[in-house]
Design a protein around this motif. Structure first.
Motif, PDB file in Angstrom:
ATOM      1  N   GLY A   7       0.839  -1.206   0.000  1.00 41.74           N
ATOM      2  CA  GLY A   7       0.000   0.000   0.000  1.00 41.74           C
ATOM      3  C   GLY A   7       0.866   1.245   0.000  1.00 41.74           C
ATOM      4  O   GLY A   7       1.680   1.438   0.905  1.00 41.74           O
ATOM      5  N   ILE A  10      -0.956   7.172   2.282  1.00 40.01           N
ATOM      6  CA  ILE A  10      -0.238   8.023   3.224  1.00 40.01           C
ATOM      7  C   ILE A  10       0.386   7.189   4.349  1.00 40.01           C
ATOM      8  O   ILE A  10       1.489   7.481   4.821  1.00 40.01           O
ATOM      9  CB  ILE A  10      -1.163   9.128   3.790  1.00 40.01           C
ATOM     10  N   THR A  11      -0.265   6.093   4.739  1.00 36.19           N
ATOM     11  CA  THR A  11       0.263   5.275   5.826  1.00 36.19           C
ATOM     12  C   THR A  11       1.559   4.590   5.420  1.00 36.19           C
ATOM     13  O   THR A  11       2.591   4.705   6.103  1.00 36.19           O
ATOM     14  CB  THR A  11      -0.775   4.204   6.241  1.00 36.19           C
ATOM     15  N   ALA A  33      -1.070  -1.483  -5.797  1.00 38.36           N
ATOM     16  CA  ALA A  33      -1.835  -1.871  -6.970  1.00 38.36           C
ATOM     17  C   ALA A  33      -2.359  -0.662  -7.725  1.00 38.36           C
ATOM     18  O   ALA A  33      -2.480  -0.679  -8.944  1.00 38.36           O
ATOM     19  CB  ALA A  33      -3.020  -2.740  -6.530  1.00 38.36           C
ATOM     20  N   GLU A  34      -2.646   0.388  -6.992  1.00 35.01           N
ATOM     21  CA  GLU A  34      -3.478   1.435  -7.579  1.00 35.01           C
ATOM     22  C   GLU A  34      -2.701   2.382  -8.497  1.00 35.01           C
ATOM     23  O   GLU A  34      -3.199   2.761  -9.556  1.00 35.01           O
ATOM     24  CB  GLU A  34      -4.118   2.223  -6.433  1.00 35.01           C
ATOM     25  N   ARG A  41      -5.195  10.917  -1.871  1.00 32.61           N
ATOM     26  CA  ARG A  41      -6.576  10.488  -2.055  1.00 32.61           C
ATOM     27  C   ARG A  41      -7.555  11.623  -1.749  1.00 32.61           C
ATOM     28  O   ARG A  41      -8.616  11.739  -2.350  1.00 32.61           O
ATOM     29  CB  ARG A  41      -6.822   9.330  -1.070  1.00 32.61           C
ATOM     30  N   THR A  42      -7.181  12.438  -0.794  1.00 35.50           N
ATOM     31  CA  THR A  42      -8.064  13.525  -0.365  1.00 35.50           C
ATOM     32  C   THR A  42      -8.275  14.562  -1.468  1.00 35.50           C
ATOM     33  O   THR A  42      -9.160  15.396  -1.360  1.00 35.50           O
ATOM     34  CB  THR A  42      -7.426  14.250   0.821  1.00 35.50           C
ATOM     35  N   ALA A  77      -0.580  -7.494  -4.480  1.00 34.50           N
ATOM     36  CA  ALA A  77      -0.153  -8.668  -3.719  1.00 34.50           C
ATOM     37  C   ALA A  77      -1.374  -9.560  -3.558  1.00 34.50           C
ATOM     38  O   ALA A  77      -2.364  -9.146  -2.959  1.00 34.50           O
ATOM     39  CB  ALA A  77       0.402  -8.246  -2.374  1.00 34.50           C
ATOM     40  N   GLY A 105      -5.294   0.044   3.416  1.00 37.62           N
ATOM     41  CA  GLY A 105      -6.360   1.039   3.313  1.00 37.62           C
ATOM     42  C   GLY A 105      -7.757   0.460   3.445  1.00 37.62           C
ATOM     43  O   GLY A 105      -7.972  -0.563   4.094  1.00 37.62           O
ATOM     44  N   TYR A 125     -13.428   6.081  -4.086  1.00 37.20           N
ATOM     45  CA  TYR A 125     -12.309   5.817  -3.180  1.00 37.20           C
ATOM     46  C   TYR A 125     -10.966   6.006  -3.864  1.00 37.20           C
ATOM     47  O   TYR A 125     -10.068   6.616  -3.315  1.00 37.20           O
ATOM     48  CB  TYR A 125     -12.405   4.406  -2.564  1.00 37.20           C
ATOM     49  N   ASP A 274      -5.841   2.985   7.689  1.00 36.98           N
ATOM     50  CA  ASP A 274      -7.257   2.660   7.531  1.00 36.98           C
ATOM     51  C   ASP A 274      -7.581   1.190   7.771  1.00 36.98           C
ATOM     52  O   ASP A 274      -8.680   0.851   8.196  1.00 36.98           O
ATOM     53  CB  ASP A 274      -7.702   3.005   6.101  1.00 36.98           C
ATOM     54  N   GLN A 290      -9.962   6.309  10.233  1.00 38.90           N
ATOM     55  CA  GLN A 290      -9.907   6.408   8.768  1.00 38.90           C
ATOM     56  C   GLN A 290      -9.657   7.843   8.340  1.00 38.90           C
ATOM     57  O   GLN A 290     -10.464   8.467   7.679  1.00 38.90           O
ATOM     58  CB  GLN A 290     -11.220   5.880   8.174  1.00 38.90           C
ATOM     59  N   TRP A 292      -6.571  10.903   7.193  1.00 40.58           N
ATOM     60  CA  TRP A 292      -5.266  11.172   6.603  1.00 40.58           C
ATOM     61  C   TRP A 292      -4.203  11.286   7.697  1.00 40.58           C
ATOM     62  O   TRP A 292      -3.165  10.640   7.651  1.00 40.58           O
ATOM     63  CB  TRP A 292      -5.370  12.467   5.797  1.00 40.58           C
TER      64      TRP A 292
ATOM     65  N   ARG B 424      -8.192  23.556   3.895  1.00 39.23           N
ATOM     66  CA  ARG B 424      -8.167  23.128   5.282  1.00 39.23           C
ATOM     67  C   ARG B 424      -7.669  24.228   6.213  1.00 39.23           C
ATOM     68  O   ARG B 424      -7.380  23.976   7.380  1.00 39.23           O
ATOM     69  CB  ARG B 424      -7.277  21.889   5.440  1.00 39.23           C
TER      70      ARG B 424
HETATM   71  C1  LIG Z   1     -12.574  10.925  -1.578  1.00 38.27           C
HETATM   72  C2  LIG Z   1     -11.904  10.876  -0.245  1.00 38.27           C
HETATM   73  C3  LIG Z   1     -11.672  12.040   0.457  1.00 38.27           C
HETATM   74  C4  LIG Z   1     -11.044  12.018   1.696  1.00 38.27           C
HETATM   75  N1  LIG Z   1     -10.819  13.186   2.347  1.00 38.27           N
HETATM   76  C5  LIG Z   1     -10.203  13.157   3.546  1.00 38.27           C
HETATM   77  C6  LIG Z   1      -9.943  14.358   4.250  1.00 38.27           C
HETATM   78  O1  LIG Z   1     -10.270  15.442   3.780  1.00 38.27           O
HETATM   79  N2  LIG Z   1      -9.316  14.302   5.453  1.00 38.27           N
HETATM   80  C7  LIG Z   1      -8.942  13.109   5.989  1.00 38.27           C
HETATM   81  O2  LIG Z   1      -8.385  13.117   7.084  1.00 38.27           O
HETATM   82  N3  LIG Z   1      -9.183  11.965   5.352  1.00 38.27           N
HETATM   83  C8  LIG Z   1      -9.810  11.935   4.153  1.00 38.27           C
HETATM   84  N4  LIG Z   1     -10.051  10.758   3.508  1.00 38.27           N
HETATM   85  C9  LIG Z   1      -9.598   9.523   4.129  1.00 38.27           C
HETATM   86  C10 LIG Z   1      -8.119   9.289   3.844  1.00 38.27           C
HETATM   87  O3  LIG Z   1      -7.864   9.517   2.506  1.00 38.27           O
HETATM   88  C11 LIG Z   1      -7.722   7.892   4.226  1.00 38.27           C
HETATM   89  O4  LIG Z   1      -7.916   7.747   5.597  1.00 38.27           O
HETATM   90  C12 LIG Z   1      -6.271   7.610   3.923  1.00 38.27           C
HETATM   91  O5  LIG Z   1      -5.997   7.822   2.558  1.00 38.27           O
HETATM   92  C13 LIG Z   1      -5.902   6.192   4.300  1.00 38.27           C
HETATM   93  O6  LIG Z   1      -4.559   5.973   3.952  1.00 38.27           O
HETATM   94  P1  LIG Z   1      -3.940   4.514   3.919  1.00 38.27           P
HETATM   95  O7  LIG Z   1      -2.541   4.697   3.467  1.00 38.27           O
HETATM   96  O8  LIG Z   1      -4.162   3.851   5.217  1.00 38.27           O
HETATM   97  O9  LIG Z   1      -4.767   3.722   2.840  1.00 38.27           O
HETATM   98  P2  LIG Z   1      -4.992   3.988   1.294  1.00 38.27           P
HETATM   99  O10 LIG Z   1      -4.797   5.394   0.969  1.00 38.27           O
HETATM  100  O11 LIG Z   1      -6.279   3.375   0.940  1.00 38.27           O
HETATM  101  O12 LIG Z   1      -3.819   3.201   0.582  1.00 38.27           O
HETATM  102  C14 LIG Z   1      -3.853   1.813   0.477  1.00 38.27           C
HETATM  103  C15 LIG Z   1      -3.268   1.428  -0.842  1.00 38.27           C
HETATM  104  O13 LIG Z   1      -2.958   0.052  -0.821  1.00 38.27           O
HETATM  105  C16 LIG Z   1      -3.281  -0.521  -2.035  1.00 38.27           C
HETATM  106  N5  LIG Z   1      -3.505  -1.954  -1.816  1.00 38.27           N
HETATM  107  C17 LIG Z   1      -4.463  -2.512  -1.053  1.00 38.27           C
HETATM  108  N6  LIG Z   1      -4.342  -3.863  -1.102  1.00 38.27           N
HETATM  109  C18 LIG Z   1      -3.288  -4.125  -1.900  1.00 38.27           C
HETATM  110  C19 LIG Z   1      -2.681  -5.336  -2.332  1.00 38.27           C
HETATM  111  N7  LIG Z   1      -3.124  -6.526  -1.943  1.00 38.27           N
HETATM  112  N8  LIG Z   1      -1.628  -5.246  -3.162  1.00 38.27           N
HETATM  113  C20 LIG Z   1      -1.150  -4.053  -3.569  1.00 38.27           C
HETATM  114  N9  LIG Z   1      -1.706  -2.893  -3.161  1.00 38.27           N
HETATM  115  C21 LIG Z   1      -2.762  -2.935  -2.346  1.00 38.27           C
HETATM  116  C22 LIG Z   1      -4.498   0.219  -2.474  1.00 38.27           C
HETATM  117  O14 LIG Z   1      -4.629   0.134  -3.880  1.00 38.27           O
HETATM  118  C23 LIG Z   1      -4.209   1.615  -2.004  1.00 38.27           C
HETATM  119  O15 LIG Z   1      -3.569   2.357  -2.995  1.00 38.27           O
HETATM  120  C24 LIG Z   1     -10.669  10.779   2.254  1.00 38.27           C
HETATM  121  C25 LIG Z   1     -10.906   9.608   1.563  1.00 38.27           C
HETATM  122  C26 LIG Z   1     -11.517   9.634   0.317  1.00 38.27           C
HETATM  123  C27 LIG Z   1     -11.753   8.356  -0.406  1.00 38.27           C
END
Ligand SMILES: Cc1cc2nc3c(=O)[nH]c(=O)nc-3n(C[C@H](O)[C@H](O)[C@H](O)COP(=O)(O)OP(=O)(O)OC[C@H]3O[C@@H](n4cnc5c(N)ncnc54)[C@H](O)[C@@H]3O)c2cc1C
Ligand code: SF4
Ligand code: SF4
Lengths: 445, 453
Positions: A7, A10-11, A33-34, A41-42, A77, A105, A125, A274, A290, A292, B424
């Motif tokens: 993934g 941001i995490t 993957a993405e 994403r925000t 993966a 995520g 998403y 997330d 969930q 950023w 923000r």
């Molecule tokens: C439209 C939208 C607006 C948002 N606005 C805000 C905001 O204003 N403020 C805020 O605080 N939060 C916001 N959020 C929430 C925030 O974006 C998420 O909490 C944050 O992006 C989570 O980050 P993450 O790295 O944990 O997961 P993700 O950003 O989901 O990243 C996970 C990544 O892992 C990849 N992945 C998953 N499984 C696999 C696999 N098996 N193999 C390879 N890759 C894989 C996915 O494709 C993805 O790219 C928003 C979310 C969305 C959808």
């Protein structure tokens, strides 16, 4: 050490950067993957609205990854073998790790509505969703958005930006009722109104109706009303993406279960962001975060543990922010929609409805401040946080309110009006405003 | 990035907006007629008609376009419109603008008989106005000044509509309009009316490089009491007021509040601010160009004074030739042809960012001797990139914001757009004590990011 991170959200990226800083020699590989590169994403909505290009929402330029020796693998993966410390990728290769971080995520949730698989029905998403939305909302006249939360408001704004009529279905009696008190929700509602968004409160989706080509043509509410439309956006929440975790013996519930060090049930496998669910969240905190910034903090925290400096995750004083059309929203600390008896709140609203401030404080003396909601005005996070940590009495906070003013220069200053309103609502206090706005004031206080 | 993101066609503009744009187009056409018509009386009517149409059309369009939506950030389709995303319209605009500068600089000089080359008819169409203001007939520079001021005022009107939700933007826009109209257009005209030297009180050395050249200084000193004051003003503003004001307010007191080049960029150039290149490569070019240019003009000025002090024996003609070449390469080609001509392609601050020695001087002061900084609000940044997008100086603002760091960059002109555009509320332009100026938010750890070098 070879650290593999699944993934590149941001995490995962926050963890990779922190590990690179702590262990310059570590080998780090990000599998995602993405997209080939990390993106924000925000900011998806701004790409749809034409404010930004896809390339503008990458937080780092493409050279950044190579120069910091962060390996990028653009693949999914598909299987995790925790006995052999190995991932299987969909490009036919495998990847061995010493340590693994799952930062997979979320994915959008759908509640099994009839017709939810019709063409023109989607969530928002990731990048494929953005592409689908751009394609499927082209030349349509009306879209229905299901869900009265942040993403629902974003989808409505996106449609509106292209001159598409937006109808929003909200289950509760007001917007974002689980988070916003009625007054704040009213101000958001005024934004919907000013932008001609039709919001149907107390309205739930019953089914989605299709035409002969399998495209959505209308939705029917549970009350039986049929609303013709050519596109439906489902903004009814997200849930942790467990697809990869479930291919192995990693313990999951709603999310991947982790302890306070973000360790999963399997040695050398961690989860954050997330997708993680805290086994024992601290009092008053949620098990799945969930956001950023929580993703960033969890990623940085787990990096320390991965580098041999075990660090428990401590979120600190809660905060969040959003923007509803032209209304900015910030919240700090405890700011419940329905405060219990132990909390009081003071609310001030600008006569024209452009700005509002709510301060939550303990009902019992010394009335320590616990949280803030701000709409249409900007508060200085560090100051609000310090007040909450120090349990500053509400009278002190109001007297020094200017120190928290983060509005741009020349903006109208509301402190006088706010303090006057407080003195009217709580006449036993008689606060005198002592501190006006300014950096100097803050630093010398 | 992975999925192809098809951009569907733009929504059609409402009929009233189209009508207003047709007014602008008719104005441009009338301008061409004024250029073509050798009859001075008719030419004058074409010109005034053109200016009326341009004014009415631009202001009406702005009111209709921005006024019909509630006050707030209005960026819809910015990167999808050809005019603001380097599309065909942008290239044509750029070609017309560069063409105008080339004609103005090199093909419209007075031939000694009151004939001004290609722009002759337009120049003479302004004779009556010029006589009223300056008690002398128009020349190509008066024509340029009139167009320039009009562009600042009309597009300033547009900016006022667009940014009406932000008092900082409104006051700042009024300021640049005021300084252009008053200090860079009317006042020099009135000075000429009273047979005084033409002097621009809002331009200083090293931007207006010759204001501290021995030639200009001696001729001003010879022209009487007001001339002496002008020399005094120029020297004090360049050497004393600039460091003091920059210490308190940052570079913005000049670049985005007073300067005429900045004024044009902030108004006529506002539709193009997102085009400024944010890459590290562009930043490297900036450093490579702007500081050497400052060094050149400082050295040239010093040499000219040394030459002057030695009774014009030190350099022979070399100093004057150097000044002439600097004027050609930097004063004309860089600041005009490239600086403004390429607005629709390279963004509205190409000159300010890569070429202006005043900006370099102010920038050094801002970076090292100023109380100004853009504060970041804790951990609220979501890395969305809106701030970087609107930064006309090509600063990748989010790199700082997402790390919780204040933005202290030599190039920042303090336009405040990053703060205005941030969804923000993360950014705030502030003047404050220098202690702790670089302090980052304790809520965020530094990462190993390398931005330059
Ligand atoms: C439209 C939208 C607006 C948002 N606005 C805000 C905001 O204003 N403020 C805020 O605080 N939060 C916001 N959020 C929430 C925030 O974006 C998420 O909490 C944050 O992006 C989570 O980050 P993450 O790295 O944990 O997961 P993700 O950003 O989901 O990243 C996970 C990544 O892992 C990849 N992945 C998953 N499984 C696999 C696999 N098996 N193999 C390879 N890759 C894989 C996915 O494709 C993805 O790219 C928003 C979310 C969305 C959808
Ligand atoms: S950093 Fe902000 S204030 Fe400075 S020039 Fe860029 S947009 Fe303007
Ligand atoms: S500072 Fe504001 S505009 Fe810039 S990236 Fe962060 S949230 Fe977006």
């Amino acid at each position: 050490m070879h650290l593999v991170i699944v993934g590149n959200g941001i995490t995962g990226v926050s963890c990779a950067l922190a590990v690179r800083r702590l262990r310059p020699d570590a080998r780090i590989t990000l599998v995602s993957a993405e997209s080939a590169h990390h993106y924000s994403r925000t900011a998806l909505m701004y790409v749809y609205m034409g404010h930004l290009r896809l390339s503008d929402i990458k937080p780092y330029e493409d050279w950044f990854w190579d120069e910091n020796r962060l390996g990028l693998v653009h693949a999914t993966a598909t299987a995790l073998n925790t006995r052999e410390n190995r991932l299987t990728l969909d490009n036919g290769t495998t990847l061995a790790y010493d340590q693994l971080l799952l930062a997979t995520g979320s994915q959008s949730t759908r509640y099994g509505w009839p017709g939810q698989h019709l063409a023109g029905v989607q969530s928002l998403y990731g990048l494929p969703d953005l592409a689908a939305m751009a394609r499927d909302t082209h030349a349509i006249t009306r879209g229905v958005v299901v869900g009265g939360g942040l993403i629902g408001a974003e989808l409505a704004e996106m449609l509106h930006s292209r001159g598409i009529e937006a109808v929003v279905l909200v289950r509760d009696a007001r917007y974002w009722a689980s988070v916003l008190p009625p007054e704040e929700a009213n101000l958001v509602d005024a934004q919907f109104e000013a932008n001609q968004i039709q919001v149907r409160y107390r309205t739930e989706l019953g089914e989605i109706l299709g035409d002969a080509q399998g495209r959505v043509r209308a939705v029917r509410t549970t009350a039986g009303e049929e609303i013709p439309c050519q596109w439906v956006g489902l903004a009814t929440g997200v849930a942790p993406n467990l697809a990869l975790a479930n291919t192995a013996d990693v313990e999951t519930d709603r999310g991947i279960l982790v302890d306070e060090y973000l360790r999963t049930s399997v040695p050398n496998v961690y989860a954050a962001g997330d997708c993680a669910q805290h086994r024992r969240p601290a009092a008053g905190e949620v098990a799945i975060e969930q956001l950023w910034y929580t993703g960033r903090m969890q990623g940085e925290t787990v990096a320390h543990t991965l580098c041999g400096q075990p660090t428990p995750y401590r979120r600190g004083v809660w905060f969040n922010s959003a923007k509803f059309f032209n209304l900015e929203y910030q919240t700090y600390g405890q700011a419940p929609a329905q405060p219990g008896a132990e909390l009081s709140s003071f609310y001030w609203e600008h006569p024209a409805g452009r700005a509002a401030l709510r301060i939550y404080f303990r009902a019992a003396s010394p009335q320590a401040v616990v949280g803030f909601n701000a709409l249409g005005l900007r508060l200085r996070q560090a100051v609000c946080e310090a007040w909450i940590r120090q349990r500053a009495p509400v009278a002190t906070v109001l007297a020094q309110l200017g120190a928290a003013n983060f509005d741009p220069e020349f903006f109208p200053q509301h402190e006088q009006a706010i303090v006057a309103a407080f003195n009217r609502q709580f006449p036993e206090q008689r606060v005198v405003l002592r501190q006006r706005k300014g950096l100097l004031a803050r630093l010398t206080s | 990035m992975t999925p192809a993101f098809a951009a569907p066609p733009l929504p059609a503009a409402p009929a009233a907006e189209k009508l207003a744009l047709a007014g602008v187009a008719a104005g441009l056409l009338a301008l061409l007629l004024a250029l073509a018509d050798a009859d001075p009386t008719r030419g004058q009517w074409w010109l005034y008609g053109a200016l009326a149409l341009l004014t009415g059309g631009t202001l009406a369009w702005s009111g209709l376009h921005y006024g019909r939506r509630p006050a707030g950030v209005q960026q819809h389709n910015l990167w999808r419109r050809a005019s603001t995303s380097r599309g065909a319209v942008a290239w044509v605009t750029s070609l017309v603008l560069t063409g105008f500068y080339v004609v103005l600089y090199w093909f419209s000089g007075n031939d000694g008989h009151g004939h001004f080359g290609v722009l002759n008819n337009l120049v003479h169409a302004l004779d009556a106005f010029s006589r009223a203001l300056r008690a002398r007939p128009a020349d190509q520079w008066f024509l340029y000044g009139t167009f320039y001021t009009l562009a600042v005022l009309l597009m300033g009107g547009r900016a006022l509509w667009k940014y009406r939700h932000s008092r900082y933007q409104v006051i700042r826009t009024v300021s640049v309009m005021f300084f252009q109209l008053g200090f860079a257009f009317l006042l020099p005209g009135v000075l000429q009316f009273f047979q005084q030297p033409e002097f621009y009180f809002n331009y200083f050395w090293p931007l207006k490089y010759d204001y501290l050249f021995p030639g200009t200084v001696t001729s001003l000193l010879q022209s009487g009491g007001l001339g002496v004051f002008m020399v005094f003003w120029g020297a004090v503003m360049s050497l004393l007021a600039t460091p003091v004001l920059t210490y308190f307010f940052g570079k913005r007191w000049y670049c985005s509040w007073v300067c005429g080049c900045g004024g044009l960029a902030e108004t006529a150039g506002d539709p193009y601010r997102q085009l400024s290149d944010k890459s590290r490569a562009a930043w490297r070019w900036e450093v490579r160009l702007i500081y050497p240019i400052l060094a050149i003009i400082v050295a040239l000025t010093a040499l000219l004074w040394a030459h002057f002090a030695t009774g014009n024996t030190l350099l022979g003609e070399a100093g004057n030739v150097g000044a002439k070449w600097y004027g050609f390469a930097i004063g004309s080609v860089f600041s005009g042809v490239i600086g403004v001509g390429f607005y629709p392609i390279l963004g509205n601050r190409v000159w300010c960012r890569f070429g202006c020695p005043m900006a370099a001087y102010l920038g050094l002061l801002q970076k090292h001797f100023s109380r100004f900084r853009i504060s970041t609000n804790g951990g609220q940044c979501i890395s969305c990139g809106n701030c970087s997008n609107v930064c006309e100086m090509g600063i990748d603002v989010k790199q700082y914001a997402q790390r919780g760091e204040p933005i202290i960059r030599a190039s920042c002109v303090g336009c405040g757009l990053c703060s205005t555009a941030c969804p923000r509320g993360v950014l705030n332009l502030e003047n404050g004590p220098r202690t702790g100026r670089y302090q980052a938010s304790p809520l965020i750890h530094a990462d190993s990011l390398r931005i330059l070098g």
